[in-house]
Design a protein around this motif. Structure first.
Motif, PDB file in Angstrom:
ATOM      1  N   THR A   1      80.927  30.727  15.515  1.00 38.89           N
ATOM      2  CA  THR A   1      80.363  31.825  16.307  1.00 38.89           C
ATOM      3  C   THR A   1      80.507  31.547  17.794  1.00 38.89           C
ATOM      4  O   THR A   1      80.887  32.423  18.576  1.00 38.89           O
ATOM      5  CB  THR A   1      78.878  32.024  15.959  1.00 38.89           C
ATOM      6  OG1 THR A   1      78.751  32.222  14.548  1.00 38.89           O
ATOM      7  CG2 THR A   1      78.307  33.227  16.684  1.00 38.89           C
ATOM      8  N   LEU A   2      80.226  30.305  18.196  1.00 37.74           N
ATOM      9  CA  LEU A   2      80.393  29.926  19.603  1.00 37.74           C
ATOM     10  C   LEU A   2      81.858  30.032  20.025  1.00 37.74           C
ATOM     11  O   LEU A   2      82.169  30.504  21.131  1.00 37.74           O
ATOM     12  CB  LEU A   2      79.893  28.499  19.812  1.00 37.74           C
ATOM     13  CG  LEU A   2      78.379  28.286  19.782  1.00 37.74           C
ATOM     14  CD1 LEU A   2      78.051  26.797  19.687  1.00 37.74           C
ATOM     15  CD2 LEU A   2      77.729  28.883  21.029  1.00 37.74           C
TER      16      LEU A   2
ATOM     17  N   THR B   1      72.725  24.776  22.365  1.00 38.18           N
ATOM     18  CA  THR B   1      73.940  25.595  22.356  1.00 38.18           C
ATOM     19  C   THR B   1      73.854  26.664  21.271  1.00 38.18           C
ATOM     20  O   THR B   1      74.372  27.765  21.432  1.00 38.18           O
ATOM     21  CB  THR B   1      75.187  24.727  22.136  1.00 38.18           C
ATOM     22  OG1 THR B   1      75.062  24.024  20.885  1.00 38.18           O
ATOM     23  CG2 THR B   1      75.355  23.720  23.258  1.00 38.18           C
ATOM     24  N   ALA B   2      73.192  26.344  20.145  1.00 39.20           N
ATOM     25  CA  ALA B   2      73.047  27.331  19.071  1.00 39.20           C
ATOM     26  C   ALA B   2      72.257  28.535  19.545  1.00 39.20           C
ATOM     27  O   ALA B   2      72.569  29.678  19.191  1.00 39.20           O
ATOM     28  CB  ALA B   2      72.373  26.690  17.860  1.00 39.20           C
TER      29      ALA B   2
ATOM     30  N   THR C   1      73.871  35.093  20.293  1.00 40.27           N
ATOM     31  CA  THR C   1      72.912  36.186  20.132  1.00 40.27           C
ATOM     32  C   THR C   1      72.376  36.269  18.711  1.00 40.27           C
ATOM     33  O   THR C   1      71.213  36.621  18.504  1.00 40.27           O
ATOM     34  CB  THR C   1      73.568  37.524  20.513  1.00 40.27           C
ATOM     35  OG1 THR C   1      74.755  37.721  19.724  1.00 40.27           O
ATOM     36  CG2 THR C   1      73.926  37.551  21.988  1.00 40.27           C
ATOM     37  N   ALA C   2      73.211  35.945  17.713  1.00 40.82           N
ATOM     38  CA  ALA C   2      72.761  36.039  16.320  1.00 40.82           C
ATOM     39  C   ALA C   2      71.670  35.017  16.025  1.00 40.82           C
ATOM     40  O   ALA C   2      70.645  35.338  15.416  1.00 40.82           O
ATOM     41  CB  ALA C   2      73.949  35.848  15.371  1.00 40.82           C
ATOM     42  N   VAL C   3      71.872  33.756  16.441  1.00 41.61           N
ATOM     43  CA  VAL C   3      70.857  32.722  16.220  1.00 41.61           C
ATOM     44  C   VAL C   3      69.596  33.057  16.994  1.00 41.61           C
ATOM     45  O   VAL C   3      68.475  32.959  16.469  1.00 41.61           O
ATOM     46  CB  VAL C   3      71.400  31.334  16.619  1.00 41.61           C
ATOM     47  CG1 VAL C   3      70.291  30.291  16.575  1.00 41.61           C
ATOM     48  CG2 VAL C   3      72.538  30.930  15.710  1.00 41.61           C
ATOM     49  N   TYR C   4      69.757  33.447  18.246  1.00 43.67           N
ATOM     50  CA  TYR C   4      68.585  33.769  19.071  1.00 43.67           C
ATOM     51  C   TYR C   4      67.797  34.923  18.456  1.00 43.67           C
ATOM     52  O   TYR C   4      66.557  34.888  18.407  1.00 43.67           O
ATOM     53  CB  TYR C   4      69.039  34.137  20.481  1.00 43.67           C
ATOM     54  CG  TYR C   4      67.901  34.380  21.448  1.00 43.67           C
ATOM     55  CD1 TYR C   4      67.326  33.333  22.161  1.00 43.67           C
ATOM     56  CD2 TYR C   4      67.388  35.658  21.654  1.00 43.67           C
ATOM     57  CE1 TYR C   4      66.283  33.542  23.042  1.00 43.67           C
ATOM     58  CE2 TYR C   4      66.341  35.881  22.524  1.00 43.67           C
ATOM     59  CZ  TYR C   4      65.801  34.825  23.217  1.00 43.67           C
ATOM     60  OH  TYR C   4      64.755  35.053  24.082  1.00 43.67           O
TER      61      TYR C   4
ATOM     62  N   GLU D   1      76.901  35.821   8.821  1.00 43.41           N
ATOM     63  CA  GLU D   1      76.742  34.436   8.392  1.00 43.41           C
ATOM     64  C   GLU D   1      75.424  33.854   8.910  1.00 43.41           C
ATOM     65  O   GLU D   1      74.693  33.188   8.177  1.00 43.41           O
ATOM     66  CB  GLU D   1      77.910  33.584   8.910  1.00 43.41           C
ATOM     67  CG  GLU D   1      79.170  33.685   8.089  1.00 43.41           C
ATOM     68  CD  GLU D   1      79.093  32.850   6.818  1.00 43.41           C
ATOM     69  OE1 GLU D   1      79.438  31.664   6.842  1.00 43.41           O
ATOM     70  OE2 GLU D   1      78.663  33.409   5.791  1.00 43.41           O
ATOM     71  N   ILE D   2      75.125  34.079  10.169  1.00 46.63           N
ATOM     72  CA  ILE D   2      73.888  33.560  10.758  1.00 46.63           C
ATOM     73  C   ILE D   2      72.681  34.272  10.136  1.00 46.63           C
ATOM     74  O   ILE D   2      71.659  33.648   9.851  1.00 46.63           O
ATOM     75  CB  ILE D   2      73.897  33.726  12.283  1.00 46.63           C
ATOM     76  CG1 ILE D   2      75.114  33.024  12.896  1.00 46.63           C
ATOM     77  CG2 ILE D   2      72.615  33.175  12.876  1.00 46.63           C
ATOM     78  CD1 ILE D   2      75.194  31.549  12.591  1.00 46.63           C
TER      79      ILE D   2
END
Length: 432
Positions: A202-203, A42-43, A47-50, A283-284
């Protein structure tokens, strides 16, 4: 209760027990204070994590990876004929290129905090192949003698080298393990698990935005009826079926029986929605130490500081990951008799290159001061070398320079003493 037992980090290394540590950090995944469940998959939907994972994984995967040999004169020599060179530089196994292999392991490292690969060896212990292993299926344990071993839970066909299913025990020398930041030096802990509330928010922001636009990008409202409705839910469902959603936006409403529609104003949290989303992106980026401009936030970036931020990315973000890779590869892949003779290096010099003018100025200084030859410069610019007989490997220095101790030596020579009276007379003539 100690901090180790509080967080489930396992026992200290100097107290061998049956179980050293495992993937127990997975309990840190789960529902967050925002109400959104967070796990490694899910993380990656944010888009930021990816973007952060992709930037770091592709950066490490694209770096030149070579095997070098120490030379007696203190230098180093690139070794193409070492068995590890082909595996690391080209194909670690018949199914993957070096880029895909490193990209896969680096993504595991960034999401789970650990990267594992099975090492296939021949009878002499030399490495024949490397196959990635999924971190969420790996368990690190310690036997009654204090020796580390690995248990892999296989329930799918991701690794062709395993023939059976279930729990497979692997010796420490058969596993390449690259741990991230951890508290016991053995197991790394997932950045996503440690920052699950930030990822969960974020989610939640993304879901809130999707819901907002699903309702036609308009706030809710109230239908007022002058009388008493026998079935209010039926009226609400009828209204939603005709006017709710982006595709039904701006339709003309027809109200009957004296009903009125009263729109509710946009609350402050909706008005600040975009600012909240932007903050969560930062944050990410902060979690992975990525400069904001690399994930698309250019608010505080300019032509004058982006290059400096890019250099800081290499120095402060990428370098620690590169060192983790280099030292883990050397520890696990080189034979005991090779560790003092060979080393493995990921070259980041290409990422530190400035613009063309800066590079040429730097080369000119190095060439004029004798630490670059023409072929040294041509190699860094990916150009073919000049033959040695044409001076390609000459190291030159400005002939007008001399040692400080020799600066007054000329005055003590015979020529200098003969010229001294003439210089003195010349000085006297100048005073007249």
């Amino acid at each position: 209760m100690g901090i180790k037992s509080l967080f489930g980090f396992g026992q200290a290394r100097d107290k061998p027990v049956d179980k050293a540590a495992d993937a127990g950090y997975s309990f840190l995944f789960g529902r967050t204070t925002s109400g959104k469940p967070v796990n490694e998959r899910t993380a990656m939907q944010t888009t930021a994590v990816y973007a952060c994972v992709r930037i770091l994984a592709e950066a490490v995967a694209s770096l030149p990876l070579h095997v070098y040999e120490y030379q007696d004169d203190g230098g180093k020599k690139l070794v193409h004929d070492h068995p590890l060179y082909y595996l690391l530089h080209d194909e670690p196994n018949p199914e993957m290129t070096s880029f895909v292999f490193r990209e896969t392991l680096m993504s595991h490292l960034l999401i789970w905090g650990n990267a594992y690969a099975q090492i296939i060896r021949d009878g002499a212990g030399r490495v024949l192949g490397l196959y990635p292993l999924l971190p969420d299926k790996m368990d690190v344990q310690r036997d009654d003698k204090g020796n580390i071993y690995y248990v892999y839970s296989r329930n799918s066909d991701e690794n062709p080298m395993f023939k059976e299913y279930g729990n497979i025990r692997l010796k420490a020398e058969d596993v390449l393990h690259i741990p991230g930041l951890g508290f016991d030096g053995l197991i790394g802990y997932s950045p996503i698990a440690m920052a699950k509330n930030a990822v969960g928010m974020t989610l939640a922001c993304e879901e809130y935005g999707a819901s907002f636009f699903a309702n036609g990008a308009n706030p809710g409202g109230v239908l007022e009826h002058p009388g008493v409705l026998k079935d209010p839910s039926k009226v609400r469902e009828s209204w939603n079926s005709v006017y709710r959603g982006v595709s039904n936006a701006h339709k003309i409403a027809v109200l009957e029986e004296g009903m009125k529609y009263q729109q509710i104003g946009i609350p402050p949290e909706e008005a600040q929605f975009l600012e909240t989303r932007k903050f969560q992106v930062n944050e990410i980026a902060r979690l992975y130490r990525i400069p904001p401009h690399m994930v698309g936030d250019l608010d505080k970036s300019s032509f004058s500081n982006i290059e400096q931020q890019s250099l800081e990315f290499v120095k402060y973000t990428l370098d620690p990951w590169v060192i983790r890779w280099e030292q883990s590869l050397q520890r696990s892949l080189l034979l005991p008799g090779e560790k003092g003779k060979y080393f493995i290096k990921l070259n980041v010099d290409g990422l530190l290159r400035g613009d063309y003018q800066s590079r040429m100025n730097g080369y000119a200084v190095g060439r004029q001061n004798g630490w670059f030859s023409a072929n040294d410069i041509r190699e860094m610019e990916n150009m073919n070398p000049i033959p040695d007989e044409e001076g390609g490997n000459l190291y030159l220095i400005n002939g007008a320079m001399t040692k400080l101790a020799d600066a007054g030596a000329f005055a003590k020579t015979d020529t200098g003493q003969q010229d001294a009276p003439a210089q003195e007379n010349s000085g006297k003539r100048g005073k007249r």
